[in-house]
Scaffold this motif. Structure first.
Motif: not given
Length: 310
Positions: A45, A123, A125, A161-163, A165, A171-172
């Motif tokens: 990041f 992005k 959050l 911080i997790v994506n 998917q 986004d996160y």
């Protein structure tokens, strides 16, 4: 006001908060507390901006003590590294005694991340539904009577911080990995890495994996002595590094340095890798300069230079 880990003076400025709540240790005594926030470094990041709106503390045998900020406190957590922190509350009177939990209140509307690979693009959050009442940190801590106790909350961005998917509207997701330390009980580790020599050696040796392009590597910190270095794998149940601290040539003089701060006094293993940690799979990084370091409270310990001398 940003703070340095060992040499800060508690600010006497008003924190701009209103408090309510109750609970005590049964004696009616009180103490004062200060809570700061810092960040264990992340690598992918370029910005992790989080807006905090309050903090709540739970006495073990009492009601929540809640602090709501008159004005939200917004920081890029990536600015809070290497022993730097920012105050959430300062010198606030609370019931003395043991506490069992704290919560950080976050406004996700004012929170976002930016990726190194996509500079300038914010992005979204979000906080998972189970964390809507606050980002929770469970575990006992003690507020001493008739004195001030200073704490720091280490907000580990790389693990937090997790994506999702594509499974979330954001986004996160912010699924925090928080660590609470008493500032009287912590020290730090700093040192130098000869990145130029290491990278050239790997580039000239076909048996060695190359360093990642455009990445100077990181020093990984593990609790205990003689730990086996591993990468950060958030999907593994096995204990990994406490933190991974990127090295950097901040003065542009060819000397690459690092500082791992807010470490509770005790024994640690440190090791360096110039390969990028993908945070998801355990492909096995190559480590160098593994050594044991003893952290002393209120002290910066200088580790041996990496690579280690014969």
């Amino acid at each position: 006001m940003k703070r340095s880990i060992r040499f800060f003076t508690v600010s006497a400025l008003a924190a701009g908060i209103a408090a309510c709540g109750g609970g005590s240790d049964g004696s009616g005594s009180t103490g004062t507390v200060s809570f700061d926030v810092t960040d264990a470094p992340a690598m992918e990041f370029s910005s992790v901006t989080v807006t905090f709106t309050g903090i709540s503390l739970k006495p073990q045998d009492g009601e929540w003590v809640e602090f709501s900020f008159d004005e939200p406190k917004t920081w890029d957590l990536l600015d809070l590294q290497g022993g730097v922190s920012e105050p959430l509350i300062t010198d606030e009177e609370v019931p003395a005694g043991p506490y069992s939990e704290l919560r950080l209140l976050v406004d996700t509307g004012g929170s976002y991340v930016e990726l190194e690979a996509e500079p300038g693009i914010e992005k979204s959050l979000a906080v998972p539904s189970g964390q809507q009442s606050g980002l929770k940190l469970k575990g006992e801590f003690l507020v001493a009577a008739d004195t001030t106790t200073d704490f720091t909350i280490d907000f580990d961005v790389k693990k937090s911080i997790v994506n999702p998917q594509g499974t979330s509207l954001a986004d996160y997701l912010l699924k925090p990995s928080l660590r609470l330390v008493n500032n009287l009980e912590v020290g730090s580790i700093s040192g130098e890495v000869d990145y130029v020599t290491l990278s050239q050696t790997r580039a000239n040796d076909a048996d060695l994996a190359d360093c990642a392009t455009g990445y100077e590597g990181a020093v990984y910190i593990y609790e205990g002595i003689n730990a086996t270095p591993t990468d950060i794998n958030v999907n593994s149940e096995e204990a990994g590094p406490l933190m991974a601290v990127p090295v950097a040539d901040d003065d542009y003089d060819g000397i690459y340095t690092y500082t791992a701060a807010f470490l509770t006094a005790g024994e640690y293993t440190i090791s360096y890798s110039c390969q990028l940690d993908d945070n998801e799979t355990d492909d096995g990084l190559d480590f160098e300069g593994t050594q044991n370091v003893t952290v002393v409270a209120n002290t910066n310990v200088e580790a041996d230079p990496i690579p280690l001398l014969p």
